[in-house]
Structures are given as C-alpha cells and as structure tokens.
Motif scaffolding. Sequence first.
Motif, short mmCIF file in Angstrom:
data_model
loop_
_atom_site.label_atom_id
_atom_site.label_comp_id
_atom_site.label_asym_id
_atom_site.label_seq_id
_atom_site.Cartn_x
_atom_site.Cartn_y
_atom_site.Cartn_z
N LEU A 120 0.83 -1.21 0.00
CA LEU A 120 0.00 0.00 0.00
C LEU A 120 0.86 1.26 0.00
N LEU A 121 1.99 1.23 0.69
CA LEU A 121 2.90 2.37 0.66
C LEU A 121 3.46 2.57 -0.74
N ALA A 122 3.80 1.48 -1.41
CA ALA A 122 4.31 1.58 -2.78
C ALA A 122 3.24 2.17 -3.71
N LEU A 123 2.00 1.73 -3.57
CA LEU A 123 0.92 2.28 -4.39
C LEU A 123 0.76 3.77 -4.12
N GLU A 124 0.87 4.15 -2.86
CA GLU A 124 0.74 5.56 -2.47
C GLU A 124 1.82 6.40 -3.15
N ALA A 125 3.06 5.91 -3.13
CA ALA A 125 4.16 6.66 -3.73
C ALA A 125 4.03 6.72 -5.25
N LEU A 126 3.61 5.62 -5.83
CA LEU A 126 3.45 5.61 -7.28
C LEU A 126 2.31 6.52 -7.72
N GLY A 127 1.33 6.69 -6.83
CA GLY A 127 0.17 7.53 -7.16
C GLY A 127 0.54 8.99 -7.36
N ASP A 128 1.53 9.52 -6.59
CA ASP A 128 1.88 10.94 -6.75
C ASP A 128 3.03 11.14 -7.74
N GLY A 129 3.65 10.03 -8.19
CA GLY A 129 4.68 10.12 -9.22
C GLY A 129 6.07 10.45 -8.72
N ALA A 154 9.17 9.09 -3.78
CA ALA A 154 9.67 9.26 -2.42
C ALA A 154 8.50 9.14 -1.45
N LEU A 155 8.71 8.36 -0.41
CA LEU A 155 7.66 8.21 0.59
C LEU A 155 7.90 9.11 1.78
N ASP A 156 9.06 8.96 2.41
CA ASP A 156 9.33 9.74 3.61
C ASP A 156 10.79 9.61 3.94
N GLY A 157 11.24 10.48 4.77
CA GLY A 157 12.62 10.43 5.22
C GLY A 157 12.68 10.75 6.69
N GLY A 158 13.76 10.37 7.29
CA GLY A 158 13.97 10.66 8.70
C GLY A 158 15.39 11.13 8.89
N ALA A 159 15.78 11.27 10.12
CA ALA A 159 17.14 11.73 10.41
C ALA A 159 18.16 10.69 9.95
N PHE A 160 17.79 9.40 9.97
CA PHE A 160 18.76 8.36 9.65
C PHE A 160 18.33 7.44 8.52
N PHE A 161 17.21 7.71 7.87
CA PHE A 161 16.78 6.83 6.79
C PHE A 161 15.87 7.58 5.82
N SER A 162 15.73 6.99 4.64
CA SER A 162 14.78 7.50 3.65
C SER A 162 14.12 6.29 3.00
N CYS A 163 12.90 6.46 2.53
CA CYS A 163 12.16 5.40 1.85
C CYS A 163 11.85 5.86 0.43
N PHE A 164 12.06 4.98 -0.54
CA PHE A 164 11.77 5.25 -1.93
C PHE A 164 11.09 4.04 -2.54
N VAL A 165 10.41 4.27 -3.65
CA VAL A 165 9.83 3.20 -4.42
C VAL A 165 10.59 3.13 -5.73
N SER A 166 11.16 1.95 -6.02
CA SER A 166 11.91 1.78 -7.26
C SER A 166 10.97 1.78 -8.45
N PRO A 167 11.51 1.97 -9.68
CA PRO A 167 10.65 1.89 -10.88
C PRO A 167 9.91 0.56 -11.00
N GLU A 168 10.46 -0.49 -10.37
CA GLU A 168 9.81 -1.81 -10.40
C GLU A 168 8.72 -1.93 -9.34
N GLY A 169 8.56 -0.89 -8.51
CA GLY A 169 7.52 -0.92 -7.49
C GLY A 169 7.96 -1.47 -6.16
N GLU A 170 9.27 -1.67 -5.94
CA GLU A 170 9.77 -2.18 -4.67
C GLU A 170 10.00 -1.05 -3.69
N LEU A 171 9.71 -1.29 -2.43
CA LEU A 171 9.98 -0.31 -1.38
C LEU A 171 11.43 -0.46 -0.97
N LEU A 172 12.19 0.62 -1.08
CA LEU A 172 13.61 0.63 -0.75
C LEU A 172 13.84 1.57 0.41
#
Length: 122
Positions: free
Chosen positions: A90-99, A102-120
């Motif tokens: 669901l997080l991947a769908l959310e990120a792909l929905g806005d194009g 990038a999902l979110d970031g923190g002081a020590f990490f960041s979350c991204f969705v790859s072009p293949e739809g994987e959460l990184l």
Amino acid sequence: SPAVQPPPAEQPPRLLLDLPLDVLALVLSPLPPNELANLGRVSRAFHRGPPPQQPPPPAVELALRLRAEERGEALPAHLPPGERSWLQHLLALEALGDGSGALDGGAFFSCFVSPEGELLTC
C-alpha cells in the motif's frame, strides 16, 4: 438382492481427535487430573486450541486502504505475488500515485519506491 442404501449426507467423526474442540473437551472433562496429564504427555494433538483468528489490520494499513478508496483505486483481494506485506504494498501504491517515488525520510533513513515498485530504504 440386498437393498441399496443411499450414502450418508456427512460422515460422523471416526477418531476422538476428529471431534470439534468443544465436544472433545466435554468427552475429556470427566477424566481425573492425572489421566488428563497423561493425555497431554502422549500427544501434542491434545494441546490444540481453537483455530487462530486473523488479527485486525494495523491502523496505518487501514488508513492507506481508506486513502486508496478515496482515490478510486480498487485494491486486490489477495496480496500480489512478490509482495511481503500489505503495508509495504500500500505504501508503494501511495508513492506511485503521486509520481515522486519518495515516501518519507527521517534523520537516519529514507524510503523510496523503485521503478519496479519495490519499497527501498536507506
């Protein structure tokens, strides 16, 4: 010639452990404690409890489902192959929905969705 009998609608339980759990408990309840202890040592089958219930989904997952519903997205009934969790999917769908991908970031990490739809995460 012998009369032909119709097959029974449902076969009755044949073994003690085939009984429903509540009926099995009624059958075992008159036994003295030492016999119940012996049964517990003889077979793990006597340790079974009621079938596990599916826990409710986490609040974050429910929130993401509501957001997808508000966007008019139809979510699949089953987790797609290759996905590890509904939350990740669901997080991947959310990120792909806005194009942005990038999902979110923190002081020590960041979350991204790859072009293949994987959460990184990094």
